[in-house]
Scaffold this motif. Structure first.
Motif, PDB file in Angstrom:
ATOM      1  N   SER A 188       0.008  40.198  11.937  1.00  0.00           N
ATOM      2  CA  SER A 188      -0.917  41.253  12.362  1.00  0.00           C
ATOM      3  C   SER A 188      -2.193  41.141  11.531  1.00  0.00           C
ATOM      4  O   SER A 188      -2.239  40.427  10.513  1.00  0.00           O
ATOM      5  CB  SER A 188      -0.292  42.638  12.165  1.00  0.00           C
ATOM      6  N   GLN A 225       5.945  43.042   4.933  1.00  0.00           N
ATOM      7  CA  GLN A 225       6.945  41.988   5.108  1.00  0.00           C
ATOM      8  C   GLN A 225       8.308  42.366   4.546  1.00  0.00           C
ATOM      9  O   GLN A 225       9.285  41.635   4.751  1.00  0.00           O
ATOM     10  CB  GLN A 225       6.452  40.690   4.435  1.00  0.00           C
ATOM     11  N   HIS A 229       5.776  39.103   9.917  1.00  0.00           N
ATOM     12  CA  HIS A 229       5.096  40.093  10.752  1.00  0.00           C
ATOM     13  C   HIS A 229       3.635  39.686  10.843  1.00  0.00           C
ATOM     14  O   HIS A 229       2.880  39.811   9.884  1.00  0.00           O
ATOM     15  CB  HIS A 229       5.227  41.489  10.129  1.00  0.00           C
ATOM     16  N   SER A 278       6.014  33.530  13.858  1.00  0.00           N
ATOM     17  CA  SER A 278       6.154  34.906  14.339  1.00  0.00           C
ATOM     18  C   SER A 278       7.569  35.439  14.141  1.00  0.00           C
ATOM     19  O   SER A 278       7.771  36.652  13.974  1.00  0.00           O
ATOM     20  CB  SER A 278       5.766  34.989  15.822  1.00  0.00           C
TER      21      SER A 278
END
Length: 500
Positions: A262, A301, A260, A256
């Protein structure tokens, strides 16, 4: 063979002089079976020396020796090297789609790492671990990652290695952990449209890639479901174990901090899976995954284009500072596929040389003497694939030789070649990690630090899939027949045409 009827051809690029012509048709068996299979026996002996004496599981040079040996036998039979060489190129051409796809897969893996796709899968995957669910979760996680990347060895060598340490901390016996890792990893390798073995096997047999994958479902899916249930049942006894989750939390925190995390980073995987379900050709499917991953890497990213081009070529070198995470995420790129691409080229060339010399035809003549039913046909596929895997130890030769040997026999007897390719993958891809001197067994044992015979009983999906295949054979289920009108056409079909 009547020499007067043999065709000749001139290999123009190397020999523009038309007087330097050579016969291109394969040599007929001599009638002396030992002489016909001598190149295969001698090459196998060299491979055994490489594996057992030199303790080196790279079969490239022994295969080169095998090609040279076969060429000498060809000359002994008064035929020219150039005839054999021309036939080798024809067989290599069969595998070119798989080779091109392998190179593209190297780009895909690198792009997925830079996009955070692999990191996201790991991040959420690690969250589901507990002592009681560890084995089942390990199998599922390795299956998902292997399906996504198309590499069992890559999954074993990265996530699998990390899971061995986690399992040890949770008090899970190493053979059980290794078995769960191998079951999941090789399930994904076998079923992924990105896998080298999944592409090479149907290419060698002249079968469409998606038809091949569909044909493997009846054995592979039940084997995987049963394996997960067994791992879940076994895991119950470890529910009371106290465990230190420090390593898991460290890896999740590192992921993390450096990516990123998600749902949008999973988009490249969604694209590949969606294209596969829509039966898109394999190459644009992979390229689509690469393009989407590159867009996510740049947009989400923050990767710059220059760095992106470099990792697509040379792979990712992770620098998070946490050794386990860096090992997991340092891979991919075009150059990472050099080892397997060169091995595929050499394995196909060796099979082409044997085919030209008449070795495969001589073996087929022996097979024709007793193959009269589906039992004999599928049974021969099982025994020949396992036999080559045990004797030769090279998984690519193990997959290609039975496919080239038996593809026309299936068509002649009115059975679809998907039954052939499924049996080859069941006994070749899945059993390779269970044979100590096979490339698969040698790699897994060295990587995980567990002896092959120690983990083999616990790699349930690997040995259960061919067993289920035998059950379907006895019940005469999932052994599809080819419509009679298509048999003659399919028997002569070119593998390249089926791959496009």
């Amino acid at each position: 063979m009547n020499n007067a009827t043999e065709t000749t051809n001139t290999f123009e690029p190397n020999h523009p002089d038309p007087k330097r012509s050579f016969k291109t048709n394969p040599i007929e068996p001599s009638g002396n079976f030992l002489l016909d299979i001598a190149p295969l026996i001698l090459t196998t002996a060299i491979l055994m020396v490489q594996f057992f004496v030199f303790k080196d599981f790279t079969p490239h040079i022994p295969l080169v020796c095998g090609i040279v040996i076969t060429g000498l036998f060809v000359r002994f039979r008064k035929r020219k090297w150039l005839g054999m060489e021309n036939h080798m190129y024809k067989v290599v051409k069969v595998g070119l789609p798989a080779i091109v796809l392998l190179i593209t897969i190297g780009m895909l893996i690198a792009a997925w790492i830079k996009a955070g796709t692999v990191a996201t899968i790991l991040y959420y995957g690690f969250a589901i671990f507990s002592p009681s669910t560890f084995l089942a979760a390990t199998c599922v996680l390795c299956a998902v990652l292997s399906l996504a990347t198309g590499t069992s060895w890559g999954t074993v060598g990265t996530v699998g290695l990390a899971l061995m340490g986690i399992g040890h901390g949770l008090g899970i016996p190493e053979p059980w952990t290794a078995g769960a890792v191998i079951s999941g990893s090789f399930f994904g390798d076998k079923m992924s449209p990105l896998s080298d073995t999944t592409n090479l096997t149907p290419a060698a047999a002249g079968v469409d890639l998606w038809e091949h994958i569909k044909g493997m479902l009846p054995t592979t899916v039940p084997a995987m479901i049963i394996s997960i249930l067994v791992y879940a049942y076994v895991g119950i006894q470890y529910s009371a174990q106290t465990a230190d989750f420090h390593d898991i939390e460290l890896m999740r925190r590192t992921l993390s901090d450096n990516y990123h995390i998600s749902l949008i980073t999973l988009l490249p995987g969604v694209v590949v899976i969606g294209a596969a379900m829509m039966r898109f050709p394999a190459l644009p499917t992979v390229l689509g995954g690469v393009i989407v991953a590159c867009l996510v890497a740049v947009g989400v990213q923050g990767v710059d284009i220059k760095d992106l081009f470099n990792v697509l070529q040379n792979g990712v070198v992770s620098t998070t500072g946490v050794e386990i995470v860096d090992k997991l995420l340092s891979k991919g790129g075009v150059m990472s596929m050099t080892w397997v691409v060169t091995l595929t080229l050499l394995a196909l060339s060796f099979v082409g040389a044997l085919e030209f010399y008449g070795t495969l035809n001589a073996i087929l003549q022996k097979i024709n003497q007793f193959v009269r039913s589906r039992f004999g046909l599928v049974g021969t596929t099982y025994t020949s694939t396992i036999g080559i895997g045990v004797v030769v130890g090279d998984v690519y030769t193990t997959l290609v030789m039975p496919a080239r040997l038996l593809k026309d026999k299936y068509a002649q007897m009115g059975y679809k070649r998907t039954a052939l390719t499924r049996s080859i993958e069941d006994c070749g891809t899945l059993l390779s990690p269970l044979i100590p001197w096979n490339m698969g067994g040698g790699f897994v044992a060295a990587t995980l630090g567990v002896a092959t015979l120690a983990y083999a009983p616990y790699a349930i999906a690997c040995w259960l899939s061919p067993v289920i295949g035998l059950v379907w054979l006895i019940l005469n289920k999932f052994i599809p027949k080819e419509p009679p009108a298509n048999i003659a056409k399919d028997a002569d079909s070119d593998a390249i045409g089926n791959m496009t």
